[in-house]
Design an enzyme around this catalytic site. Structure first.
Site, PDB file in Angstrom:
ATOM      1  CE  LYS A 177      -3.108   2.612   3.075  1.00 62.28           C
ATOM      2  NZ  LYS A 177      -3.786   2.628   4.396  1.00 62.28           N
ATOM      3  CD  GLU A 222      -5.241   8.917  12.125  1.00 58.72           C
ATOM      4  OE1 GLU A 222      -4.628   7.848  12.333  1.00 58.72           O
ATOM      5  OE2 GLU A 222      -5.479   9.354  10.987  1.00 58.72           O
TER       6      GLU A 222
END
Length: 417
Positions: A177, A222
């Site tokens: 990824k 976050e």
């Protein structure tokens, strides 16, 4: 030069964004956090070993004399920073001359660091008897821009080609990824009002960490990591879906996000990385059995709360930042290969985008957010960033549309008709 930090309780309430004013630092969520003005000390974050840099910052803060009558996380000397994405890149942290804090339980305080400079080189407030004026930072009069120019650093077609190249590299086994970013440059006919941008972000994203550190501004959902005493917390997010136009469509999109095997797998990988990293410093670390969906103004994210108890001697929060950053949610995996691929192909320096921004005190407490939904403001220009995680079956056009949704959040705060 000997610095001395004096902290006293505040009876009056304080708006942290107003305290920071035009050029100060602020890190708050739902009204709680810290804000600072002036510069008592600038601490380098040298290139090379982030863990060693974290230890040097801790040593510098520990060398400041402390007279603290409040004694909660965030009192005494505090350093703010917006650290770069690229591991090992240099940065700086600033110990403001004056700091105000507001805890979630309503406790309020003011810290003055003597031996440095005040907001403008003038006298420092008296922490034992602060005036109403001491609790409001300087504000300049800004002219509202009338003309805006918006330019993408790379044409959308070029970025789609980059996504296709990344998927090919993933299918070839170079990595699993990679998170690719886009940059949009905004130019106006008048200097941008950073305070007004932060105020709009706070109004639009009330559940996010509102960050203003120098010209860097962000509304990040976050939490990378926070330390309070011997408790460590994180709130990793990975997996994103748009918001719908009504509650029913929001629920459908959230249910699809939770049901997606791909997103759940990506999310779990990030949780495992955070858990396993923190466990090196903890007697235990645990996380929620099932992720939840955190909705902000225009997007929904898969999120899971992580909490642990630190072993002694406890690390500074900055040591944990150095170990955790960058997570798979902003870099990819394996981390080293993904970061190298980004450096070789993305075509620009991310600076603080996808880095970590927050604060640390002399006891090692602090809170640091992942620096997303952000921009760098410099005079009449702003650089706006957004990124997406790319895997083997990612579709370039779909990824492009998602970056546009992410970019729009900050564009709405910058561009005002």
């Amino acid at each position: 030069m000997t610095l001395r930090a004096r902290t006293r309780r505040l009876d009056a309430d304080v708006d942290l964004l107003a305290f920071a004013g035009d050029d100060g630092h602020v890190f708050e969520k739902a009204g709680a956090g810290l804000a600072g003005r002036g510069r008592a000390l600038v601490l380098p974050w040298p290139a090379g070993d982030p863990a060693a840099a974290a230890r040097r910052v801790a040593e510098a803060l520990a060398a400041i004399e402390v007279d603290d009558e409040v004694g909660v996380p965030g009192t005494g000397p505090v350093a703010f920073g917006a650290l770069p994405f690229a591991p090992g890149r240099p940065g700086t942290l600033v110990v403001p001359a004056v700091v105000a804090g507001r805890a979630a339980d309503g406790t309020r305080w003011i810290t003055v660091v003597e031996g440095g400079e005040g907001d403008d080189g003038g006298p420092l407030p008296d922490p034992d008897a602060p005036t109403a004026g001491d609790l409001v930072g300087p504000r300049r009069r800004y002219r509202q821009p009338q003309r805006y120019t918006v330019e993408t650093l790379h044409a959308p077609e070029r970025w789609c080609e980059l996504v296709a190249a990344a998927t090919a590299a993933i299918r070839a086994g170079e990595m699993e990824k990679v998170v690719l970013a886009r940059r949009v440059d905004v130019t106006t006919d008048a200097p941008l009002d950073r305070w007004a941008v932060l105020e709009r972000l706070r109004t639009t994203f009330p559940g996010c960490h509102i960050v203003g550190i120098g010209g860097f501004v962000a509304a990040s959902p976050e939490l990378l990591v926070a330390v309070s005493g011997d408790i460590v917390r994180a709130h990793p997010m990975a997996g994103t879906a748009p918001r719908g136009g009504d509650p029913a469509s929001d629920q459908r999109l959230a249910a699809s996000l939770l049901a997606s095997a791909t997103y759940r797998h990506e999310h779990q990988l990030t949780i495992d990385m955070v858990h396993d990293t923190l466990l090196n410093w903890c007697s235990y670390v645990d996380y929620e059995a099932e992720p939840s969906v955190v909705a902000v103004a225009n997007l929904q994210h898969l999120a899971t709360r992580v909490e642990g108890r630190l072993s002694q001697p406890a690390p500074s929060v900055l040591e944990l930042v150095a170990a955790l950053h960058p997570t798979p949610a902003v870099a990819g995996r394996p981390r080293d290969r993904a970061v190298a691929w980004i450096a070789a192909h993305e075509g620009f320096d991310r600076g603080p985008y996808a880095g970590a921004s927050g604060w640390v005190d002399g006891a090692g407490n602090g809170a640091w957010a992942v620096s997303v939904r952000c921009a760098e403001i410099e005079g009449a220009t702003a650089r706006v960033y957004a990124g997406n995680g790319i895997v083997a079956d990612s579709d370039p056009e779909t990824e492009l549309r998602e970056t546009r949704v992410k970019l729009q959040a900050m564009m709405n705060a910058l561009v005002r008709p």
